[in-house]
Structure formats: C-alpha cells, structure tokens
Design an enzyme around this catalytic site. Structure first.
Site, short mmCIF file in Angstrom:
data_model
loop_
_atom_site.label_atom_id
_atom_site.label_comp_id
_atom_site.label_asym_id
_atom_site.label_seq_id
_atom_site.Cartn_x
_atom_site.Cartn_y
_atom_site.Cartn_z
N LYS A 1 11.29 5.10 9.53
CA LYS A 1 12.11 4.53 8.46
C LYS A 1 13.07 5.54 7.81
CE LYS A 1 9.64 0.98 6.13
NZ LYS A 1 8.62 0.60 5.14
N ASP B 1 12.33 -4.00 1.65
CA ASP B 1 11.05 -3.79 0.96
C ASP B 1 11.21 -3.98 -0.55
OD1 ASP B 1 9.37 -3.22 3.12
OD2 ASP B 1 9.86 -1.09 3.11
P1 NDP Z 1 3.51 7.73 1.84
O1 NDP Z 1 2.59 8.49 2.73
O2 NDP Z 1 4.97 7.93 1.90
O3 NDP Z 1 3.07 8.01 0.29
C1 NDP Z 1 1.76 7.89 -0.12
C2 NDP Z 1 1.68 8.20 -1.60
O4 NDP Z 1 0.33 7.98 -2.03
C3 NDP Z 1 2.02 9.66 -1.96
O5 NDP Z 1 2.66 9.68 -3.22
C4 NDP Z 1 0.62 10.28 -2.03
O6 NDP Z 1 0.54 11.42 -2.84
C5 NDP Z 1 -0.13 9.15 -2.69
N1 NDP Z 1 -1.57 9.26 -2.53
C6 NDP Z 1 -2.28 9.20 -1.39
N2 NDP Z 1 -3.60 9.33 -1.65
C7 NDP Z 1 -3.70 9.48 -3.01
C8 NDP Z 1 -4.79 9.67 -3.90
N3 NDP Z 1 -6.05 9.72 -3.46
N4 NDP Z 1 -4.52 9.77 -5.21
C9 NDP Z 1 -3.26 9.73 -5.67
N5 NDP Z 1 -2.18 9.56 -4.89
C10 NDP Z 1 -2.40 9.44 -3.57
O7 NDP Z 1 3.13 6.21 2.06
P2 NDP Z 1 4.03 4.94 1.69
O8 NDP Z 1 4.64 5.19 0.36
O9 NDP Z 1 4.92 4.61 2.82
O10 NDP Z 1 2.94 3.77 1.62
C11 NDP Z 1 2.00 3.72 0.52
C12 NDP Z 1 1.18 2.45 0.68
O11 NDP Z 1 2.03 1.33 0.42
C13 NDP Z 1 0.67 2.27 2.11
O12 NDP Z 1 -0.67 2.64 2.18
C14 NDP Z 1 0.87 0.77 2.41
O13 NDP Z 1 -0.37 0.13 2.46
C15 NDP Z 1 1.71 0.25 1.27
N6 NDP Z 1 2.94 -0.39 1.73
C16 NDP Z 1 2.98 -1.75 1.63
C17 NDP Z 1 4.11 -2.45 1.96
C18 NDP Z 1 4.10 -3.94 1.83
O14 NDP Z 1 5.00 -4.59 2.36
N7 NDP Z 1 3.15 -4.52 1.11
C19 NDP Z 1 5.32 -1.75 2.45
C20 NDP Z 1 5.17 -0.31 2.52
C21 NDP Z 1 4.01 0.32 2.19
P3 NDP Z 1 0.69 12.90 -2.16
O15 NDP Z 1 2.14 13.05 -1.82
O16 NDP Z 1 0.23 13.80 -3.24
O17 NDP Z 1 -0.19 12.90 -0.94
#
Ligand code: NDP
Length: 288
Positions: free
Chosen positions: A70, A106
């Site tokens: 993406k 999105d």
């Molecule tokens: P990314 O990997 O880009 O980002 C994940 C984020 O979650 C980061 O900010 C990360 O922080 C944070 N994170 C992960 N674990 C923890 C934790 N234990 N505590 C606090 N923060 C945490 O993923 P995406 O943003 O692409 O996707 C996130 C979620 O959104 C996915 O799991 C997916 O299920 C959902 N999603 C749903 C969509 C829909 O259409 N419904 C579309 C796109 C995504 P750090 O950087 O510190 O690791």
C-alpha cells in the site's frame, strides 16, 4: 464462463491467500451481473513494479492493494489522488483509459461504516489510537468528515509524526484521557495479538462519556477485547468489518461508476468471517 470481453479485477498482496476481497468483490460483481473475474495475486515485494506493468499490459481494470504494497505502489502509478496522497497509501487502483490512478477508500470506508451505525462524525471529538497505516486513514477520514481529531500511540515519535502530518494533537497512550471523547477509534493491531487483553485492560474506558461510540478497526476477531469491554460498559460499538465492507464497496463504485450492492458484500464478508472462525485469527492479514 469468461470471454475476451470479460473484465479482470483483483487484489495484490504478499501474502494474499487470507484476503477477504475475492469473496466480497466476486459476490458483488456477480450480483450486479457484470461480466468480470476477480482474482487474488500473490505479488512478492520485489516484483511489485513488474506486476503493475503486467496489469497495465493485460488491461486489468482495477486492483485492490493490501500489505505490504500500500505504501509503495504509488511509485509505479501514473497518478495518486488527494486521499491516497494525504494518507500515504493506495488501497485501490483504478484504470482510466491508459492511466492507472491510485486512490484510498479506507478513510471514507470508515466514515461510511460509522454513519451507517448511526454515529455522528461531523463535529464529534474523535480520539484515534495508533500511528500506523490504519490510524493515518482514520485520521484523514474523520478530519475530512468534520470531526475534531486527536491521536495517541504507544511511542511518542510516531504519534508526533502522525500529529504533525495531519495538524492534529498527538500524545502517548500513557498520557491519554478519554473524558469528553465522543468517538474512540481503536486503530492499533494490538487487539488481534497476544497483548489484546492487557491492551484493553490498560485503556481508561470507564472515563468515556456514556454517549460515546467505540470502533475497533481490527476485524479478526470481530468482537475484540476493546469492543467487549466497551459493550460491558453499555457503550455503542462498531465492528471493523463495517469499514472493510465499505472500503470494498467504494472501490467497486470507482471501478464501475455505479452503486455497490452493499448488502451482498456484507453477506459475503459474514461468510468469509465464519469460514475464518475455525482458523487461527492471528494468521489473518490486517486489511483487504
Ligand atoms: P501497522 O503495522 O501500520 O500499525 C500498527 C499500529 O499498532 C502501530 O501504531 C503500532 O505501534 C500499534 N501497536 C501494535 N501493537 C500495539 C500494542 N500492543 N500496544 C499499543 N500499540 C500497538 O498496522 P495498520 O495500521 O496497517 O493496521 C492496524 C490494524 O488495523 C490491523 O491489525 C487491522 O486489523 C486493522 N485494519 C482494518 C481495516 C479495515 O478495513 N477494517 C483496514 C486496515 C487495517 P508501534 O509502531 O509502536 O509498533
């Protein structure tokens, strides 16, 4: 049966086999009676440019784009629109004549799913948790729809960077307050991982106003730990599957120039969800 006139659509990702898009989009194309085939293409990151050139040469009419492509696929497109540019990610490619245009559905998909659930976005105070791609899409969509947005992430650097790029206030999860938040948007991946219970328990959900709505963008599992805790407090909740269905519907509308059969697409997503429920949810990809 496909013929020389059959239009070809698909999704590119790596891996892509767990994508729900083929089920959702194929059901929609079939319900609309469009002579089209929708396929999942597993494209290795090193082959992304070649895959896009192949799509161009083969006359593919539209593609959904999922992880990990993406944020990088724009390099191979003729143009990206304002939403994709602002979010820094393309989730949909539209063919317009000889041009391949990148867009992002999105953000608007999230807003449509909230509106469908009766949640007022315009003027709401929205707090987005997370600083990844989903959080960026959420901030862009909610801001564009008139919400007053703030973001909170576990690490200060990514929180600040996201806040700067959208001109919104940013903080760490440790400093966050939920008082007077109308809409809480869980956009981290924490609720699909091993930390899901601890993550939900650490959130001050008790201090949300009673009228607040909580949405979790994670859709595997459908009822996340955060949604369960919010429901237990009597708050309105919205599942991430709504955003998934609406981003697919908006992509289809861009390709076909006609309304998507949203009920058919939702039903197909429900079917994909129940097929998935027997599998390990941790294996599922985060987006289309
Ligand atoms: P990314 O990997 O880009 O980002 C994940 C984020 O979650 C980061 O900010 C990360 O922080 C944070 N994170 C992960 N674990 C923890 C934790 N234990 N505590 C606090 N923060 C945490 O993923 P995406 O943003 O692409 O996707 C996130 C979620 O959104 C996915 O799991 C997916 O299920 C959902 N999603 C749903 C969509 C829909 O259409 N419904 C579309 C796109 C995504 P750090 O950087 O510190 O690791």
């Amino acid at each position: 049966m496909s013929t020389a006139k059959t239009r070809l659509y698909g999704v590119i990702g790596w891996p892509v086999e767990h994508s729900w898009s083929p089920a959702i989009q194929s059901a929609a194309l079939s319900a609309l009676g469009v002579d089209a085939t929708y396929l999942a293409f597993a494209v290795h990151p090193e082959s992304l440019g070649a895959a896009i050139e192949g799509a161009r040469a083969l006359g593919i009419q539209g593609l959904n784009v999922t992880i990990p492509h993406k944020e990088r696929v724009d390099l191979f497109l003729d143009e990206v629109d304002e939403a994709a540019h602002a979010i820094g990610a393309v989730n949909t490619i539209v063919r317009e004549g000889e041009q391949l245009i990148g867009t992002n559905t999105d953000a608007a998909g999230l807003v449509r799913s909230l509106e469908e659930a009766g949640c007022a976005v315009d003027g709401a105070r929205a707090l987005v948790l997370g600083a990844g791609g989903a959080a960026r899409a959420a901030v862009h969509g909610l801001k564009s729809a008139g919400a007053r947005v703030e973001v909170a992430a576990r690490r200060p650097g990514p929180a600040r960077a996201l806040g700067r790029s959208f001109g919104v206030e940013a903080m760490t999860l440790d400093d966050v307050s939920f008082e007077s938040v109308d809409l809480l948007v869980q956009a981290t991946s924490a609720t699909m991982g091993a930390d899901a219970i601890a993550f939900a328990e650490a959130l001050p959900l008790d201090s949300l106003p009673t009228h607040a709505t909580v949405v979790d963008l994670v859709y595997t599992p459908r009822e996340t730990t955060v949604l369960r805790a919010a429901r237990a407090r009597g708050l309105a909740t919205v599942e991430g599957v709504g955003m998934l269905v609406w981003q697919a519907a908006l992509a289809l509308e861009r390709w076909l120039g006609r309304p998507a059969p949203i009920d058919v697409m939702r039903e197909a997503a429900e079917g994909a969800a129940s097929m998935r429920s027997g599998e390990k949810s941790a294996r599922s990809g985060p987006d289309p």
